[in-house]
Design a protein around this motif. Structure first.
Motif, PDB file in Angstrom:
ATOM      1  N   LEU A  25       9.538 -21.157  -9.840  1.00  0.00           N
ATOM      2  CA  LEU A  25       8.159 -21.415  -8.750  1.00  0.00           C
ATOM      3  C   LEU A  25       8.844 -21.303  -7.244  1.00  0.00           C
ATOM      4  N   THR A  26       7.963 -20.789  -6.420  1.00  0.00           N
ATOM      5  CA  THR A  26       8.337 -20.614  -5.000  1.00  0.00           C
ATOM      6  C   THR A  26       7.107 -21.001  -4.177  1.00  0.00           C
ATOM      7  N   ASN A  27       7.158 -21.022  -2.784  1.00  0.00           N
ATOM      8  CA  ASN A  27       6.032 -21.361  -2.338  1.00  0.00           C
ATOM      9  C   ASN A  27       5.557 -20.075  -1.816  1.00  0.00           C
ATOM     10  N   PHE A  28       4.679 -20.200  -0.861  1.00  0.00           N
ATOM     11  CA  PHE A  28       4.169 -18.715  -0.580  1.00  0.00           C
ATOM     12  C   PHE A  28       4.179 -18.222   0.862  1.00  0.00           C
ATOM     13  N   GLU A  29       5.444 -18.616   1.348  1.00  0.00           N
ATOM     14  CA  GLU A  29       6.009 -18.453   2.613  1.00  0.00           C
ATOM     15  C   GLU A  29       6.151 -16.930   2.646  1.00  0.00           C
ATOM     16  N   LEU A  30       5.657 -16.065   3.541  1.00  0.00           N
ATOM     17  CA  LEU A  30       5.786 -14.688   3.790  1.00  0.00           C
ATOM     18  C   LEU A  30       7.229 -14.312   4.069  1.00  0.00           C
ATOM     19  N   THR A  31       8.209 -15.082   4.273  1.00  0.00           N
ATOM     20  CA  THR A  31       9.529 -14.978   4.535  1.00  0.00           C
ATOM     21  C   THR A  31      10.477 -14.934   3.135  1.00  0.00           C
ATOM     22  N   ASN A  32       9.564 -15.144   2.247  1.00  0.00           N
ATOM     23  CA  ASN A  32      10.112 -15.116   0.783  1.00  0.00           C
ATOM     24  C   ASN A  32      10.470 -13.686   0.438  1.00  0.00           C
ATOM     25  N   ARG A  33      11.880 -13.558  -0.201  1.00  0.00           N
ATOM     26  CA  ARG A  33      12.004 -12.320  -0.611  1.00  0.00           C
ATOM     27  C   ARG A  33      12.173 -12.112  -2.304  1.00  0.00           C
ATOM     28  N   TYR A  34      11.688 -11.477  -3.059  1.00  0.00           N
ATOM     29  CA  TYR A  34      12.063 -11.175  -4.431  1.00  0.00           C
ATOM     30  C   TYR A  34      12.732 -10.042  -4.873  1.00  0.00           C
ATOM     31  N   GLU A  35      13.537 -10.025  -5.900  1.00  0.00           N
ATOM     32  CA  GLU A  35      14.234  -8.708  -6.259  1.00  0.00           C
ATOM     33  C   GLU A  35      13.306  -7.883  -7.191  1.00  0.00           C
ATOM     34  N   ALA A  36      12.748  -6.998  -6.205  1.00  0.00           N
ATOM     35  CA  ALA A  36      11.602  -6.426  -6.954  1.00  0.00           C
ATOM     36  C   ALA A  36      11.781  -5.498  -8.238  1.00  0.00           C
ATOM     37  N   GLY A  37      12.807  -4.986  -8.475  1.00  0.00           N
ATOM     38  CA  GLY A  37      13.147  -4.441  -9.591  1.00  0.00           C
ATOM     39  C   GLY A  37      13.551  -5.251 -10.886  1.00  0.00           C
ATOM     40  N   LYS A  38      13.730  -6.626 -10.502  1.00  0.00           N
ATOM     41  CA  LYS A  38      14.021  -7.378 -11.550  1.00  0.00           C
ATOM     42  C   LYS A  38      12.635  -8.545 -11.681  1.00  0.00           C
TER      43      LYS A  38
END
Length: 877
Positions: free
Chosen positions: A709-722
């Motif tokens: 679970l994360t907040n919706f800050e635009l600074t969040n980065r996710y490992e797109a391939g995973k």
């Protein structure tokens, strides 16, 4: 006598002086002559036929040479030089230009390519002939006005009798002395339809159509007049997540120049690509391989913003009318050409009417001459005059029936009829021929009386005969304005020396602020209550004691600044919340009341309008009963930056400390997820996740079988391939999953609710093991899947509704065995209405002040209390 001679000499000298022309006047006359010549004879087309003189002479020469076969372009150039005294180069260029438009000239050989910029072969290698369309609509010697060629040896047309809006169909561009013309090409079939509408009394709208295709926005076309503008774009498609393809290019751009602009943008860091491949052959295809982590959607926008994938064209419709240049809109040009076509058709009908009358007249004379045996009466005549007189007397009884008087030429023509023709004369055939002429004459007269309907039918026949394969190539659309700073790649790093007041990209020894683009604006806030926005540079002094440095986004209504400052005049501490929507660059703005010694005690920047809580400590010697209290910024409305603020306390403040983060006081914000770069955004890039309020979260499920679970800050980065699944978190919506347990070599199915509330921590919900893997995950209420599995030696498929297979259990539960074990692939086939996300909603401003930012204070911006009976502001003490 001497005196008289002297006087005569004096008079002669005065006359000679009066005859002297100043050099300046000579240059003026010469320049005007030259300017008129270039305008009329070189650069600007005539409205009548739409041709420049060189084009008209080429068409005339090709008509003279026309025998149905192709001619070498070198020969056409030579023929045209009899009429055009400006050398072979200008004629050759004009022929190539006309041939590439594929309208009037049929070509054979290598004529170049306007898409790639490749030039044509030498004139001795390529051939041309007039197209059938040109032969149909351009020429008619009977209605052509002629003039002597430049050397007086031949005649050439003043203008060709073109029965079509040729000027608009071909387009033209020319630069003269003191003026220029640029008329863009229009679609063949649309011009015919528009001409028909003009004849029907309607007002058609016509827009250019470019041979290169692409997209075009004509919202500022202004009917082709000066001051108008057209935005044209390449047609770009996403091939896959790492490749995009350019299929059409903008008009006036070649594939070579387009690729050069892309490479320059990449070198400057505006876009980030790995490779550009030009596969253009029959169709345009430019493949662009993206650099790692680059979003195709953002890159496409960046190509439009920073390369020749989007260009602007400024039309300027200037034409020659009666030997003078005029600026007309394309609608007026179309109406003029349509009226001219009607007039030319009328002239052709009148000529044909006269021809038919003459044929009827002579056929009648011939019949009378033969049937009444007048030819025998002349056998006894001894002189030529007697022959003519005898025939004339024989015709006297019939003369009243003719539409004109019988002339001597008519009688002479009768004497030229051969005896063989007289002996074989057939009255029935003669009557049939005369009836045919009469019927055609009646039709011509009917068409003259109904010339508009006749003209409409003419246009329809032209369209039917020549319009096939000339469909519109350019797609008419409306472009959104691409903000360059939004799509520009982050190609520089911003640093700041907060104490000394320097910011820039070259201060690498100082504090790193953020990655940004070299076209971004930077906003700074200082301890003295001043604010400034400036262009990013290597090193810029913005004032000492900086509190905050960041990238400025114009009209960003989500960014809210919370501030507490000491007013230098009253000694009160004021609190305010404000936005900075628009500013004048490099101008200082005072965020306090403007009094000397005012200074900021507390400051925060909040990208989503958050309102935190702070703890305020008053000085120990003040008279306040409560010397330490908490303050929630949510109690203050958001107003303009010029607002003075509300009173926090009238007592001296020792310090202010952050206590706890708050939630947004603004309405919900729409969030999208770009699965290529693994980032959230508000720019409608990628998949829409939903409308988020302050306490909403995002659920991320990874390929590894973990959720987070994360907040919706635009600074969040996710490992797109995973990332297996990402969505707005709903605690009431279960997660359905199918996974493989490597320990037991068994496939399981499970449904569970998210029971944890910790943010930014991953929880494994499948069994541990090196070979365990997640096949499928969904947050749909009633997911449906299609399973491909191995059944012995063959592969089979079966569908399941997961709700029927298992109930909701705890997130740590193993789950039930899946009905099929040799699973090869699972595809989500949940009905669309089940998976459909809520539509994006417009943001609600909440308590945001609706007034625009002001540089002056307005009533209601601050609350002041005077005297000993002051109320304790904000209920704090």
């Amino acid at each position: 006598m001497a005196k008289d001679n002297n006087q005569n000499n004096s008079n002669n000298e005065e006359e000679e002086i009066h005859d002297v022309i100043p050099v300046g006047g000579m240059y003026e006359n010469w320049f005007l002559d030259y300017a008129s010549y270039v305008i009329l004879e070189r650069a600007v087309p005539a409205i009548g036929d739409g041709f420049k003189p060189v084009q008209r002479r080429i068409m005339h020469s090709m008509k003279e040479m026309d025998d149905g076969r192709f001619n070498k372009v070198a020969n056409i150039i030579g023929q045209t030089m009899q009429y055009h005294p400006h050398g072979d180069a200008s004629i050759g260029d004009a022929i190539i230009n006309m041939g590439q438009k594929d309208l009037l000239i049929e070509t054979q050989g290598n004529w170049g390519d306007i898409r790639t910029g490749d030039s044509a072969a030498a004139p001795r290698y390529i051939e041309a002939r007039l197209s059938k369309f040109a032969l149909d609509v351009v020429f008619n010697p009977q209605v052509t006005n002629w003039q002597l060629s430049y050397d007086g040896r031949k005649k050439e047309p003043v203008t060709l009798p073109v029965k079509f809006p040729m000027l608009l169909a071909q387009g033209v561009e020319g630069i003269a002395v003191g003026l220029s013309t640029k008329i863009l090409p229009h679609n063949f079939n649309e011009l015919i339809d528009a001409s028909i509408k003009v004849l029907q009394g309607k007002n058609p709208k016509i827009y250019p159509d470019f041979p290169t295709g692409g997209l075009a926005d004509f919202s500022e076309y202004n009917d082709g007049l000066r001051g108008g503008r057209i935005k044209v774009r390449a047609k770009i498609e996403e091939v896959d997540k790492k490749t995009i393809a350019i299929k059409d290019i903008p008009f006036g751009v070649t594939t070579s120049s387009l690729i050069d602009s892309i490479l320059k943008a990449n070198d400057k860091g505006k876009i980030k690509i790995k490779q550009v491949t030009d596969n253009t052959a029959k169709d345009v295809e430019i493949l662009i391989s993206l650099a790692s982590g680059q979003s195709p959607n953002v890159t496409i926008d960046a190509l439009y913003a920073f390369t020749d994938c989007e260009t602007s064209i400024s039309p300027n419709a200037c034409v020659i009318i009666e030997d003078k240049p005029h600026f007309l809109g394309v609608t007026d040009i179309l109406k003029h050409n349509t009226d001219q076509t009607v007039e030319l058709l009328r002239q052709e009908l009148e000529i044909r009417k006269g021809e038919l009358k003459e044929k009827l007249l002579f056929s009648s004379l011939e019949k009378i001459f033969i049937e009444n045996r007048i030819y025998r009466d002349i056998e006894e005549c001894e002189t030529w005059e007697a022959v003519l007189e005898t025939i004339d007397k024989g015709l006297d009884p019939y003369k009243p029936d003719f539409y004109r008087e019988i002339t001597q030429d008519d009688i002479v023509r009768l004497t030229e009829i051969k005896i063989k023709r007289i002996s074989k004369f057939d009255t029935f055939k003669a009557d049939e021929l005369m009836k045919k002429y009469s019927d055609e004459l009646a039709e011509v007269e009917y068409n003259l009386e109904n010339i508009i309907d006749y003209s409409i039918e003419y246009y329809k026949k032209i369209k039917e005969k020549h319009g096939k394969g000339r469909e519109r190539k350019t797609e008419i659309t409306t472009f959104e304005t691409i903000q360059a700073h939004v799509v520009a790649a982050n190609n520089v790093k911003l640093y700041a020396n907060l104490k000394d007041g320097f910011i820039g990209t070259a201060l690498k020894k100082d504090e790193f602020i953020t990655d940004c683009s070299d076209i971004d604006d930077i906003i700074v806030f200082r301890r003295d209550g001043k604010m400034l926005v400036t262009k990013i540079a290597d090193k810029t002094f913005v004032g000492k004691d900086l509190l905050y440095v960041g990238v400025f986004k114009k009209n960003d209504e989500r960014m809210v600044y919370n501030m507490i400052y000491l007013d230098g005049k009253s000694g009160r501490s004021m609190v305010k919340r404000f936005q900075v929507l628009a500013i004048t660059r490099d101008r200082e703005y005072d965020l306090t009341k403007g009094h000397a010694n005012s200074k900021v005690s507390y400051f925060s920047a909040n990208p989503n309008g958050e309102a935190e809580k702070v703890t305020v400590y008053l000085t120990s010697g003040c008279k306040a009963r409560i010397k330490v209290f908490d303050f929630d910024f949510a109690e203050v409305d958001i107003k303009g930056r010029g607002a003075g603020g509300n009173i926090l306390t009238k007592y001296p403040v020792r310090k202010i400390q952050f206590k706890e983060a708050g939630v947004s006081t603004l309405g919900g914000v729409d969030i999208w997820y770009d699965d290529v770069v693994g980032r959230l955004n508000r720019d409608e890039q990628g998949s829409y996740l939903g409308n988020f309020n302050g306490d909403d979260n995002i659920l991320v499920i990874y390929e590894s079988g973990e959720y987070e679970l994360t907040n919706f800050e635009l600074t969040n980065r996710y490992e797109a391939g995973k990332v297996k699944l990402i969505s707005k978190f709903d605690p009431e919506r279960p997660v359905s999953a199918v996974y493989y347990d490597s320990g037991s070599k068994t496939t399981y199915i499970k449904r569970f609710l998210i029971e944890t509330s910790t943010l930014d921590k991953k929880f494994l919900f499948i069994s541990e093991g090196r070979g365990s893997k997640l096949y499928f995950a969904s947050t749909a209420l009633k997911p449906v899947i299609n399973v491909k599995y191995q059944d012995g030696k063959k592969r089979s498929e079966e569908q399941f509704e997961i709700e029927d297979l298992i109930d909701i259990k705890g997130w740590k539960a193993i789950g039930n065995k899946f009905p099929l074990q040799s699973v090869k692939d699972i595809k989500d086939i949940t009905p669309k209405e089940e998976k459909k996300s809520e539509e994006p909603k417009k943001e609600e401003k909440g308590s945001t002040d609706k007034e625009k930012d002001k540089d002056v204070y307005t009533s209601g911006d601050s609350v002041d209390f005077d005297g000993d009976d002051d109320k304790e502001q904000l209920g704090l003490f």
